[in-house]
Design a protein around this motif. Structure first.
Motif, PDB file in Angstrom:
ATOM      1  N   GLU A  48       0.835  -1.203   0.000  1.00  0.00           N
ATOM      2  CA  GLU A  48       0.000   0.000   0.000  1.00  0.00           C
ATOM      3  C   GLU A  48       0.869   1.252   0.000  1.00  0.00           C
ATOM      4  O   GLU A  48       0.555   2.230  -0.686  1.00  0.00           O
ATOM      5  N   VAL A  52       0.644   4.113  -2.924  1.00  0.00           N
ATOM      6  CA  VAL A  52       0.370   5.517  -2.602  1.00  0.00           C
ATOM      7  C   VAL A  52       1.558   6.392  -2.990  1.00  0.00           C
ATOM      8  O   VAL A  52       1.394   7.465  -3.588  1.00  0.00           O
ATOM      9  N   ASP A 222      -7.422  10.152   3.812  1.00  0.00           N
ATOM     10  CA  ASP A 222      -6.384  11.038   3.281  1.00  0.00           C
ATOM     11  C   ASP A 222      -5.231  11.197   4.263  1.00  0.00           C
ATOM     12  O   ASP A 222      -4.070  11.278   3.849  1.00  0.00           O
ATOM     13  N   LYS A 225      -3.146   8.090   3.892  1.00  0.00           N
ATOM     14  CA  LYS A 225      -2.344   8.149   2.662  1.00  0.00           C
ATOM     15  C   LYS A 225      -1.160   9.093   2.830  1.00  0.00           C
ATOM     16  O   LYS A 225      -0.045   8.798   2.377  1.00  0.00           O
TER      17      LYS A 225
END
Length: 257
Positions: A48, A52, A222, A225
């Motif tokens: 991940e 990202v 967000d 991320k």
């Protein structure tokens, strides 16, 4: 080749070790989403993070091309990341919207303000990322053409925004006479700005949606991320070495066979 499988393994262990060390920073976010990141395992977390990181890098490169300035692009990129943590809309939507308005000829600061006012109207009327993306493209086209047709203005109604009412409020506030067949981009942006101000039809629209469950979930995603991207940036030297090692080992294995 000087790099062996043992060398690649070392780099893998360094990468995994570094990611493990970042788990404390993820838990420091104090959110359910961060907890999810801790429970999916190091392998999934690394994957991940790389996804990202690559996506954010691509976004930054696109801004540098658009703005023709690395410094200005970094400023906009970092501001959008920050905005995404308080906006009920995703980073990807904020990025797309700001790029659309900048490409229409607005400078970055004006594009950010105009997009925020449009976002406020969409949020106030219960719209989401899809409605906002459609309406910013509508704004981009109006800016490029220099004026809006009656059909262009009606497009806002399909997203739940009563633009004619906003234009009337704006005209009455500033004692203006508007030609409804030749509405300019500046008049639309002015109407949206007034609607977002205290006393305007959509005052506090963004804040109200951000305080909702969907808004808070968007903010958490967000923030997660952004944390993964910070980890990605910190680990880039290790990631680079790991990529070189695995590539050389693959080539070496192929050559030896």
């Amino acid at each position: 080749f000087p790099v062996t499988i043992w060398g690649a393994t070392q780099e893998t262990e360094k990468l995994n070790g570094a990611v493990n060390q970042t788990q404390s920073s993820l838990s420091g976010m104090g959110s359910a989403l961060a907890g999810l990141g801790l429970t999916i395992g190091v392998g999934a977390l690394v994957n991940e993070m790389l996804t990202v990181g690559a996506s954010f890098e691509q976004a930054n490169i696109g801004l540098k091309t658009l703005l023709k300035s690395g410094e200005e692009a970094d400023k906009v990129f970092n501001q959008l990341k920050k905005d995404a943590e308080s906006s009920p809309f995703s980073f990807e939507t904020l990025l797309m919207g700001n790029k659309a308005l900048i490409s229409a000829g607005l400078n970055a600061d004006v594009a950010r303000e105009d997009f925020a006012n449009l976002s406020n109207a969409i949020a106030a009327t219960g719209g989401g990322n899809d409605e906002l993306q459609r309406m910013v493209i509508n704004m981009q086209q109006i800016k490029n053409l220099g004026k809006a047709s009656a059909l262009d203005v009606k497009q806002f109604a399909y997203a739940g925004v009563n633009m004619y009412s906003l234009l009337n409020d704006y005209a009455n506030k500033y004692n203006l006479t508007l030609d409804k067949e030749n509405i300019t981009y500046e008049q639309l942006s002015g109407a949206l700005k007034y609607a977002a101000s205290e006393g305007g039809m959509y005052f506090n629209g963004l804040k109200n949606l951000a305080d909702s469950t969907s808004g808070r979930l968007s903010n958490l995603k967000d923030a997660f991320k952004n944390t993964l991207y910070d980890v990605f940036v910190a680990l880039k030297p290790v990631i680079g070495k790991f990529s070189i090692c695995t590539t050389q080992v693959f080539i070496g294995s192929t050559y030896n066979t």
